[in-house]
Write a protein that holds these residues in place. Structure first.
Motif, PDB file in Angstrom:
ATOM      1  N   ARG A  19      69.878-112.253 -31.189  1.00 15.83           N
ATOM      2  CA  ARG A  19      70.349-113.136 -30.209  1.00 15.83           C
ATOM      3  C   ARG A  19      71.874-112.681 -29.928  1.00 15.83           C
ATOM      4  O   ARG A  19      72.435-112.760 -28.826  1.00 15.83           O
ATOM      5  CB  ARG A  19      70.275-114.639 -30.638  1.00 15.83           C
ATOM      6  N   ASP A  20      72.604-112.626 -30.968  1.00 17.88           N
ATOM      7  CA  ASP A  20      73.996-112.094 -30.803  1.00 17.88           C
ATOM      8  C   ASP A  20      74.095-110.824 -30.063  1.00 17.88           C
ATOM      9  O   ASP A  20      74.690-110.631 -29.212  1.00 17.88           O
ATOM     10  CB  ASP A  20      74.538-111.917 -32.106  1.00 17.88           C
ATOM     11  N   ILE A  21      73.069-109.858 -30.403  1.00 10.42           N
ATOM     12  CA  ILE A  21      73.020-108.468 -29.803  1.00 10.42           C
ATOM     13  C   ILE A  21      72.967-108.630 -28.455  1.00 10.42           C
ATOM     14  O   ILE A  21      73.345-108.096 -27.284  1.00 10.42           O
ATOM     15  CB  ILE A  21      71.994-107.808 -30.422  1.00 10.42           C
ATOM     16  N   LEU A  22      71.862-109.358 -27.837  1.00  6.02           N
ATOM     17  CA  LEU A  22      71.352-109.583 -26.462  1.00  6.02           C
ATOM     18  C   LEU A  22      72.537-110.228 -25.827  1.00  6.02           C
ATOM     19  O   LEU A  22      72.901-109.890 -24.655  1.00  6.02           O
ATOM     20  CB  LEU A  22      70.244-110.387 -26.410  1.00  6.02           C
ATOM     21  N   ARG A  23      73.136-111.369 -26.425  1.00  2.70           N
ATOM     22  CA  ARG A  23      74.033-112.057 -25.513  1.00  2.70           C
ATOM     23  C   ARG A  23      75.523-111.176 -25.301  1.00  2.70           C
ATOM     24  O   ARG A  23      75.982-111.209 -24.199  1.00  2.70           O
ATOM     25  CB  ARG A  23      74.698-113.445 -26.571  1.00  2.70           C
ATOM     26  N   LEU A  24      75.834-110.296 -26.098  1.00  5.00           N
ATOM     27  CA  LEU A  24      76.948-109.317 -25.796  1.00  5.00           C
ATOM     28  C   LEU A  24      76.374-108.099 -25.235  1.00  5.00           C
ATOM     29  O   LEU A  24      77.255-107.705 -24.359  1.00  5.00           O
ATOM     30  CB  LEU A  24      77.501-109.022 -27.333  1.00  5.00           C
ATOM     31  N   GLN A 297      80.849-103.102 -31.923  1.00  8.36           N
ATOM     32  CA  GLN A 297      82.269-103.354 -32.302  1.00  8.36           C
ATOM     33  C   GLN A 297      82.565-105.070 -32.501  1.00  8.36           C
ATOM     34  O   GLN A 297      83.272-105.249 -33.370  1.00  8.36           O
ATOM     35  CB  GLN A 297      83.006-103.016 -30.853  1.00  8.36           C
ATOM     36  N   ALA A 298      82.047-105.638 -31.709  1.00  5.81           N
ATOM     37  CA  ALA A 298      82.251-107.195 -31.675  1.00  5.81           C
ATOM     38  C   ALA A 298      81.679-107.745 -32.799  1.00  5.81           C
ATOM     39  O   ALA A 298      82.535-108.715 -33.557  1.00  5.81           O
ATOM     40  CB  ALA A 298      81.825-107.676 -30.165  1.00  5.81           C
ATOM     41  N   ALA A 303      82.017-110.134 -38.296  1.00 10.18           N
ATOM     42  CA  ALA A 303      81.399-110.389 -39.529  1.00 10.18           C
ATOM     43  C   ALA A 303      82.302-110.078 -40.544  1.00 10.18           C
ATOM     44  O   ALA A 303      82.452-110.776 -41.562  1.00 10.18           O
ATOM     45  CB  ALA A 303      80.267-109.424 -39.530  1.00 10.18           C
ATOM     46  N   LEU A 304      83.127-108.777 -40.578  1.00  9.78           N
ATOM     47  CA  LEU A 304      83.916-108.418 -41.474  1.00  9.78           C
ATOM     48  C   LEU A 304      85.026-109.279 -41.589  1.00  9.78           C
ATOM     49  O   LEU A 304      85.699-109.530 -42.590  1.00  9.78           O
ATOM     50  CB  LEU A 304      84.397-106.933 -41.498  1.00  9.78           C
ATOM     51  N   GLY A 305      85.649-109.549 -40.657  1.00 11.12           N
ATOM     52  CA  GLY A 305      86.695-110.757 -40.634  1.00 11.12           C
ATOM     53  C   GLY A 305      86.565-111.990 -41.305  1.00 11.12           C
ATOM     54  O   GLY A 305      87.207-112.582 -41.729  1.00 11.12           O
ATOM     55  N   ALA A 306      85.153-112.371 -41.080  1.00 11.16           N
ATOM     56  CA  ALA A 306      84.801-113.552 -41.772  1.00 11.16           C
ATOM     57  C   ALA A 306      84.363-113.358 -43.294  1.00 11.16           C
ATOM     58  O   ALA A 306      83.685-114.326 -43.805  1.00 11.16           O
ATOM     59  CB  ALA A 306      83.705-114.251 -40.965  1.00 11.16           C
ATOM     60  N   GLY A 307      84.333-112.172 -43.773  1.00 11.14           N
ATOM     61  CA  GLY A 307      84.080-111.742 -45.142  1.00 11.14           C
ATOM     62  C   GLY A 307      82.491-111.452 -45.305  1.00 11.14           C
ATOM     63  O   GLY A 307      81.874-111.492 -46.391  1.00 11.14           O
ATOM     64  N   ASP A 308      81.814-111.213 -44.360  1.00 11.06           N
ATOM     65  CA  ASP A 308      80.290-111.425 -44.200  1.00 11.06           C
ATOM     66  C   ASP A 308      80.072-109.781 -44.310  1.00 11.06           C
ATOM     67  O   ASP A 308      79.283-109.253 -43.186  1.00 11.06           O
ATOM     68  CB  ASP A 308      79.660-112.019 -43.139  1.00 11.06           C
ATOM     69  N   ALA A 309      80.127-108.934 -45.327  1.00 15.54           N
ATOM     70  CA  ALA A 309      79.601-107.496 -45.291  1.00 15.54           C
ATOM     71  C   ALA A 309      78.035-107.446 -45.129  1.00 15.54           C
ATOM     72  O   ALA A 309      77.629-106.201 -44.508  1.00 15.54           O
ATOM     73  CB  ALA A 309      80.136-106.985 -46.536  1.00 15.54           C
ATOM     74  N   THR A 310      77.400-108.331 -45.784  1.00 14.72           N
ATOM     75  CA  THR A 310      75.760-108.147 -45.883  1.00 14.72           C
ATOM     76  C   THR A 310      75.299-108.247 -44.256  1.00 14.72           C
ATOM     77  O   THR A 310      74.516-107.565 -43.761  1.00 14.72           O
ATOM     78  CB  THR A 310      75.135-109.207 -46.487  1.00 14.72           C
ATOM     79  N   GLY A 311      75.971-109.183 -43.378  1.00 13.34           N
ATOM     80  CA  GLY A 311      75.487-109.491 -42.230  1.00 13.34           C
ATOM     81  C   GLY A 311      76.003-108.115 -41.375  1.00 13.34           C
ATOM     82  O   GLY A 311      75.331-107.933 -40.594  1.00 13.34           O
ATOM     83  N   ALA A 312      77.028-107.542 -41.730  1.00  9.71           N
ATOM     84  CA  ALA A 312      77.528-106.429 -40.836  1.00  9.71           C
ATOM     85  C   ALA A 312      76.573-105.435 -40.901  1.00  9.71           C
ATOM     86  O   ALA A 312      76.267-104.440 -39.961  1.00  9.71           O
ATOM     87  CB  ALA A 312      78.895-106.129 -41.284  1.00  9.71           C
ATOM     88  N   ARG A 313      76.149-104.970 -41.999  1.00  9.33           N
ATOM     89  CA  ARG A 313      75.117-103.895 -42.338  1.00  9.33           C
ATOM     90  C   ARG A 313      73.784-104.466 -41.688  1.00  9.33           C
ATOM     91  O   ARG A 313      73.136-103.598 -41.089  1.00  9.33           O
ATOM     92  CB  ARG A 313      74.957-103.721 -44.011  1.00  9.33           C
ATOM     93  N   ALA A 314      73.215-105.715 -41.905  1.00 15.18           N
ATOM     94  CA  ALA A 314      72.054-106.010 -41.454  1.00 15.18           C
ATOM     95  C   ALA A 314      72.228-106.002 -39.810  1.00 15.18           C
ATOM     96  O   ALA A 314      71.002-105.344 -39.167  1.00 15.18           O
ATOM     97  CB  ALA A 314      71.909-107.398 -41.753  1.00 15.18           C
ATOM     98  N   ALA A 315      73.324-106.191 -39.308  1.00 11.70           N
ATOM     99  CA  ALA A 315      73.285-106.028 -37.751  1.00 11.70           C
ATOM    100  C   ALA A 315      73.392-104.694 -37.375  1.00 11.70           C
ATOM    101  O   ALA A 315      72.711-104.168 -36.107  1.00 11.70           O
ATOM    102  CB  ALA A 315      74.630-106.868 -37.142  1.00 11.70           C
TER     103      ALA A 315
END
Length: 447
Positions: A19-24, A297-298, A303-315
């Motif tokens: 959803r995030d990928i498509l939205r952006l 980029q966005a 995700a990294l600004g919010a401390g979510d490294a796992t989410g960054a890699r999954a995305a």
């Protein structure tokens, strides 16, 4: 601080980020496609004036694109910085950071305009343009230089909005700008019979209008969040410093473009005219694929600004899947649609024949290019510009070695695309993939 090695967080489902990928990415796709359409429209309109005019546009267009793209860090670094601060919960600081980038863009744009106006004849001569193409190239380059400040402001302001997770506004501005560019070019070139100068003036006016719309949008956002509009020298210097590694990266990329253009120019007017169209098709596809890089980029920055490294890699994994499949689709379209779009650019049989063969290489490289753009966007979003700066000179060296070999063996334009540009893309995907597989880029927090 680096992401801690604490208890592992359950990995998100593969489709969780769609959803995030498509939205952006979807609005960014159409906005990015509109950007190379500026040059594609110029190519189609000017190509009907004659091969010397199209060859002149090829030289001038490459130089103007180089001037602007050397400053692409204004968009990329700004997107990453703004997204990271937004993820950290500080929208006011995010917009203030973006405004520093806009001020830097205005200053750089004015300086580059002066350079373009003064050095146009020497730049064209350095490209080795033929006597018939030179006056057209100089005319377009000088007029086009007047639009550089607007182009750079558009870059920086676009970065602000992307960092704020807004890719719809850039889409609207791009559509309006493209429409204005098309109408102005047609009116000036064919209505007023200004020739290649009319094409240049139409583009400059359209770009200036786009910059004005962006400035109004960013200023409104700054006032809404209480961010100061005044130039901050420390902030401007910080923006320049953050973009310095990306500048080094871009210098290498533009050197590759210039090297390919110079090589094609020295092969004759037919080759440079063909290369101009082939490269603009490549650029059109690159901007389309870059929509996923913008999303990277966005999303990664936030995700990294919010401390979510796992989410960054999954995305990252999910966007790579999207990228490769999209690149494969583009390859099929480029090959199948050649009879439809090649005649739009030129009536010269020699150019049409050479272009048909060159586009096979353009198509074959699309899946690799898609992976490159996604990985590049991930590392830019993570603020890992230093790695990009260190590795791009290696890519440039590999490209230069292969291009020199192709020319020494008497290879033509098609050989250059298959071997030299193919090496360029393969080297990038190997180096970027190596970095993303490791953990050094996963740095969380405000940075």
């Amino acid at each position: 601080m680096p992401a801690p090695d604490s208890a592992p967080t359950p990995a998100p489902r593969p489709r969780a980020h769609d959803r995030d990928i498509l939205r952006l990415a979807v609005p960014a796709f159409f906005a990015l496609v509109a950007e190379p359409l500026f040059v594609l429209v110029d190519s189609a309109i000017v190509g009907r004036l004659g091969t010397p005019q199209l060859a002149g546009l090829g030289v001038a267009g490459a130089m103007l694109t180089t001037l602007v793209n050397l400053c692409v860090f204004l968009a990329y670094a700004t997107t990453a910085a703004v997204a990271r601060l937004l993820g950290a919960g500080d929208p006011r600081a995010a917009i203030r950071q973006g405004l520093d980038g806009v001020w830097l863009a205005a200053l750089l744009g004015l300086a580059l305009t002066v350079v373009g106006l003064v050095t146009a004849p020497w730049i064209v001569a350095a490209f080795g343009a033929s006597d018939s193409a030179t006056p057209h190239a100089v005319t377009y380059l000088r007029i086009g230089s007047l639009g550089v400040p607007a182009m750079l402001i558009v870059l920086a302001a676009t970065g602000v909005l992307r960092g704020l997770q807004d890719t719809r506004t850039p889409l609207l501005v791009a559509v309006l700008g493209f429409t204005a560019n098309l109408l102005l070019n047609l009116g000036f070139v064919y209505g007023l019979h200004w020739g290649i100068a009319g094409s240049a003036w139409g583009t400059v006016i359209a770009q200036t209008g786009m910059a004005a719309v962006y400035l109004v949008t960013v200023v409104r956002g700054a006032r809404r969040h209480g961010a100061s509009l005044r130039p901050d020298l420390a902030g401007i210097r910080a923006s320049a410093g953050a973009g310095a590694p990306l500048f080094v990266r871009t210098v290498s990329l533009r050197a590759i473009l210039i090297g390919a253009t110079v090589a094609a120019t020295r092969m004759g007017d037919t080759s440079i005219a063909t290369h101009q169209v082939a490269w603009q098709v490549w650029t059109f596809l690159a901007f389309a694929l870059d929509a996923l890089a913008i999303a990277a980029q966005a999303i990664v920055g936030r995700a990294l600004g919010a401390g979510d490294a796992t989410g960054a890699r999954a995305a990252t994994r999910r966007m790579l899947v999207w990228g490769v499949w999209t690149g494969a689709l583009f390859a099929i379209v480029v090959i199948a649609a050649r009879p439809l779009y090649i005649p739009l650019f030129t009536a010269d049989p020699a150019v049409r024949h050479l272009l048909a063969g060159t586009l096979l290489a353009v198509a074959a490289l699309q899946p690799v290019a898609a992976a490159v753009f996604v990985l590049d966007g991930v590392l830019i979003g993570a603020g890992d510009g230093r790695y990009l700066a260190l590795t791009m000179p290696l890519v440039l060296a590999a490209f230069g070695a292969v291009l020199g070999t192709v020319l020494a063996l008497g290879g033509g334009l098609i050989a250059m695309w298959w071997w030299a540009i193919g090496t360029f893309m393969l080297a990038r995907v190997i180096l970027l993939g190596h970095r993303v597989r490791a953990d050094a880029w996963l740095v969380t927090g405000r940075r």
